[in-house]
Design a protein around this motif. Structure first.
Motif, PDB file in Angstrom:
ATOM      1  N   ALA A 162      30.780  17.287  58.554  1.00  0.00           N
ATOM      2  CA  ALA A 162      30.733  16.128  57.658  1.00  0.00           C
ATOM      3  C   ALA A 162      32.079  15.923  56.968  1.00  0.00           C
ATOM      4  N   ALA A 163      32.712  17.013  56.553  1.00  0.00           N
ATOM      5  CA  ALA A 163      34.023  16.914  55.903  1.00  0.00           C
ATOM      6  C   ALA A 163      35.061  16.357  56.870  1.00  0.00           C
ATOM      7  N   ARG A 164      35.001  16.803  58.115  1.00  0.00           N
ATOM      8  CA  ARG A 164      35.925  16.301  59.128  1.00  0.00           C
ATOM      9  C   ARG A 164      35.693  14.806  59.376  1.00  0.00           C
ATOM     10  N   ALA A 165      34.427  14.398  59.442  1.00  0.00           N
ATOM     11  CA  ALA A 165      34.103  12.993  59.668  1.00  0.00           C
ATOM     12  C   ALA A 165      34.590  12.132  58.512  1.00  0.00           C
ATOM     13  N   ALA A 166      34.406  12.612  57.281  1.00  0.00           N
ATOM     14  CA  ALA A 166      34.878  11.861  56.116  1.00  0.00           C
ATOM     15  C   ALA A 166      36.388  11.690  56.162  1.00  0.00           C
ATOM     16  N   GLU A 167      37.080  12.734  56.608  1.00  0.00           N
ATOM     17  CA  GLU A 167      38.538  12.659  56.739  1.00  0.00           C
ATOM     18  C   GLU A 167      38.937  11.613  57.775  1.00  0.00           C
ATOM     19  N   ILE A 168      38.215  11.573  58.893  1.00  0.00           N
ATOM     20  CA  ILE A 168      38.507  10.599  59.948  1.00  0.00           C
ATOM     21  C   ILE A 168      38.337   9.176  59.413  1.00  0.00           C
ATOM     22  N   VAL A 187      27.028  15.925  63.464  1.00  0.00           N
ATOM     23  CA  VAL A 187      26.608  15.146  62.301  1.00  0.00           C
ATOM     24  C   VAL A 187      27.031  13.691  62.481  1.00  0.00           C
ATOM     25  N   LEU A 188      26.122  12.776  62.150  1.00  0.00           N
ATOM     26  CA  LEU A 188      26.490  11.369  61.970  1.00  0.00           C
ATOM     27  C   LEU A 188      26.913  11.202  60.523  1.00  0.00           C
ATOM     28  N   ALA A 248      24.816  12.518  57.306  1.00  0.00           N
ATOM     29  CA  ALA A 248      25.448  12.616  55.989  1.00  0.00           C
ATOM     30  C   ALA A 248      26.155  11.296  55.707  1.00  0.00           C
ATOM     31  N   TRP A 249      26.335  11.005  54.424  1.00  0.00           N
ATOM     32  CA  TRP A 249      27.021   9.765  54.064  1.00  0.00           C
ATOM     33  C   TRP A 249      27.640   9.912  52.686  1.00  0.00           C
ATOM     34  N   GLU A 250      28.529   8.986  52.385  1.00  0.00           N
ATOM     35  CA  GLU A 250      29.189   8.993  51.086  1.00  0.00           C
ATOM     36  C   GLU A 250      28.187   8.596  50.010  1.00  0.00           C
ATOM     37  N   ALA A 251      27.946   9.489  49.043  1.00  0.00           N
ATOM     38  CA  ALA A 251      27.013   9.194  47.963  1.00  0.00           C
ATOM     39  C   ALA A 251      27.456   7.936  47.220  1.00  0.00           C
ATOM     40  N   ARG A 252      26.485   7.095  46.870  1.00  0.00           N
ATOM     41  CA  ARG A 252      26.690   5.848  46.134  1.00  0.00           C
ATOM     42  C   ARG A 252      27.427   4.786  46.953  1.00  0.00           C
TER      43      ARG A 252
END
Length: 266
Positions: free
Chosen positions: A144-150, A202-203, A237-241
């Motif tokens: 999830a951390a890697r995906a958020a970085e992408i 993870v999506l 997983a997704w960005e909260a808010r």
């Protein structure tokens, strides 16, 4: 919000969820993108008469809800006043989805309409941080951390709002065809996992970094859960808010039944 509220509706469940929370809203839909609730259709080529009509109906507030695709404009259908906006339409569309939506908001605001986001009407649809069901493993948290970085890097390019990361590698990325097409691709390429017995992937979804969050927030729901399960993923997983969770209880039940986690990540 004062005066009447108009929902500019697209496809999917969101327009109905907003309509339930409003007192007698007016519902409109761009021709060709009918929502599952009754709506009056309009054409983008006649946007100025449409805006004038909203004002005549006493509308002061507008919310955009639901999915649409870029319409094909008919040059012969423009009325003279809307035709003056064509250079703005074309320039905005060439700037990408985010640019086009910003320009659309700007035009509505020029007619003195207040454009609000989903959170102004249904804040419960946008979860704060926390794990809603299941438990992401350390491998899942790393993915999830890697995906958020992408998405932080690609977001300014206005490409997409989601990706699938498996064992630190980007397996699929959301582009114009949308989330379902991305997850179909991930399902077809499950065999590319570097370690067969390792993390399942993870999506992850998040708004674009500079996105106007009054419009086009990413969303997930029970269908997304089913698609993620078919792709063999460990969870979503997704960005909260920053992401809408539609049909919350049904999505949670579907994830629990499929053994997936749902995580609003801070």
């Amino acid at each position: 919000m004062t005066g009447r509220t108009a929902i500019i509706a697209g496809e999917g469940a969101l327009p109905g969820l907003l309509a339930e929370a409003l007192d007698a809203p007016l519902v409109y839909a761009m021709e060709g993108f009918a929502p599952p609730i009754p709506a009056t259709s309009f054409r983008l080529e006649r946007l100025v008469p449409f805006l004038d009509g909203l004002a005549d109906e006493g509308v002061t507030c507008v919310v955009f809800a639901g999915a649409i695709r870029r319409p094909r404009l008919d040059p012969e259908a423009f009325d003279p006043r809307t035709a003056t906006l064509v250079p703005r339409f074309l320039a905005a569309m060439q700037a990408g989805d985010d640019g086009a939506l910003r320009e659309l908001i700007a035009i509505f605001e020029e007619w003195d309409f207040e454009v609000v986001g989903v959170t102004a009407i249904r804040p419960d649809l946008v979860p704060g941080p926390g794990v809603l069901v299941g438990e992401p493993s350390e491998a899942d948290r790393a993915d999830a951390a890697r995906a958020a970085e992408i998405l932080r890097v690609t977001g300014p390019l206005d490409i997409g709002q989601g990706c699938v990361v498996v064992q630190g590698l980007c397996l699929a990325f959301e582009t114009l065809p949308g989330t379902e097409a991305m997850l179909d691709f991930a399902a077809a390429h499950q065999g590319l996992r570097p370690v067969a017995a390792g993390g399942r992937g993870v999506l992850y979804k998040a708004p674009k970094p500079m996105q106007d969050r009054r419009i086009d927030l990413p969303a997930i729901g029970p269908d997304t859960v089913a698609q993620a399960a078919r792709a063999g993923l460990a969870g979503i997983a997704w960005e909260a808010r920053g992401v809408m969770l539609l049909e919350r209880e049904a999505a949670i039940d579907a994830a629990e039944a499929a053994g997936l986690f749902l995580w609003a990540r801070e």
